[in-house]
Scaffold this motif. Structure first.
Motif, short mmCIF file in Angstrom:
data_model
loop_
_atom_site.label_atom_id
_atom_site.label_comp_id
_atom_site.label_asym_id
_atom_site.label_seq_id
_atom_site.Cartn_x
_atom_site.Cartn_y
_atom_site.Cartn_z
N UNK A 52 0.71 -1.22 -0.06
CA UNK A 52 0.08 -0.09 -0.02
C UNK A 52 0.99 1.36 0.19
N UNK A 53 1.81 1.18 0.98
CA UNK A 53 2.66 2.53 0.96
C UNK A 53 3.49 2.80 -0.26
N UNK A 54 3.98 1.62 -1.05
CA UNK A 54 4.84 1.67 -2.06
C UNK A 54 3.87 2.20 -3.29
N UNK A 55 2.68 1.74 -3.34
CA UNK A 55 1.78 2.01 -4.56
C UNK A 55 1.39 3.57 -4.32
N UNK A 56 1.08 4.28 -3.10
CA UNK A 56 0.56 5.22 -2.90
C UNK A 56 1.74 6.71 -3.21
N UNK A 57 2.85 6.03 -2.56
CA UNK A 57 4.05 6.89 -2.67
C UNK A 57 4.54 6.99 -4.19
N UNK A 58 4.43 5.72 -4.87
CA UNK A 58 4.96 5.82 -6.40
C UNK A 58 3.84 6.52 -6.91
N UNK A 59 2.66 6.69 -6.85
CA UNK A 59 1.71 7.45 -7.59
C UNK A 59 2.02 9.02 -7.34
N UNK A 60 2.21 9.34 -5.95
CA UNK A 60 2.79 10.57 -5.55
C UNK A 60 3.72 11.24 -6.11
N UNK A 61 4.46 10.40 -6.68
CA UNK A 61 6.10 10.71 -7.24
C UNK A 61 5.62 11.02 -8.83
N UNK A 62 4.71 9.89 -9.18
CA UNK A 62 4.54 10.16 -10.69
C UNK A 62 3.75 11.09 -11.30
N UNK A 63 2.78 11.38 -10.13
CA UNK A 63 1.53 12.20 -10.91
C UNK A 63 2.30 13.75 -11.11
N UNK A 64 2.98 14.45 -10.21
CA UNK A 64 3.44 15.79 -10.66
C UNK A 64 4.25 15.57 -11.98
N UNK A 65 5.08 14.54 -12.15
CA UNK A 65 5.93 14.40 -13.42
C UNK A 65 5.24 14.46 -14.61
N UNK A 66 4.11 13.64 -14.54
CA UNK A 66 3.10 13.34 -15.68
C UNK A 66 2.42 14.61 -15.93
N UNK A 67 2.01 15.23 -14.98
CA UNK A 67 1.06 16.61 -14.95
C UNK A 67 2.17 17.52 -15.87
N UNK A 68 3.21 17.56 -15.36
CA UNK A 68 4.10 18.93 -16.06
C UNK A 68 4.73 18.19 -17.39
N UNK A 69 5.07 17.15 -17.60
CA UNK A 69 5.14 16.60 -18.87
C UNK A 69 4.01 16.71 -19.97
#
Length: 95
Positions: A52-69
């Motif tokens: 759970x922790x890995x999935x949520x933190x992974x999403x929190x890292x990927x979301x801003x990167x994809x947003x900016x891209x």
């Protein structure tokens, strides 16, 4: 974009505003879908705490990167499209 004395016309400013709005709205949508796809299973199902922790933190890292891209890609495409002809695929009759 055609400029008159270095100034943009109202139509050009309006087009830019619409493009910025589209870039932001589409980036929010893509980021929300990504967050749901990556963190969704952790929020919906009973998974081990580490997963759970890995999935949520992974999403929190990927979301801003994809947003900016997404924002950069849309706005860069808009900037590049300014010099294209009105009828794509047609060449200049003088060539």
């Amino acid at each position: 974009m055609t400029t008159t004395g270095g100034r943009r016309t109202q139509a050009e400013r309006d087009a830019m505003t619409v493009e910025i709005g589209y870039a932001l709205a589409s980036a929010v949508f893509v980021a929300a879908v990504l967050f749901g796809a990556v963190a969704g299973p952790a929020l919906l199902f009973e998974l081990p705490r580490t997963v759970e922790t890995l999935l949520v933190r992974g999403a929190l890292v990927l979301v801003p990167v994809v947003f900016l891209a997404r924002v950069v890609t849309v706005l860069y495409g808009y900037r590049q499209g300014a010099g294209q002809p009105n009828q794509p695929g047609r060449t200049n009759p003088d060539s």
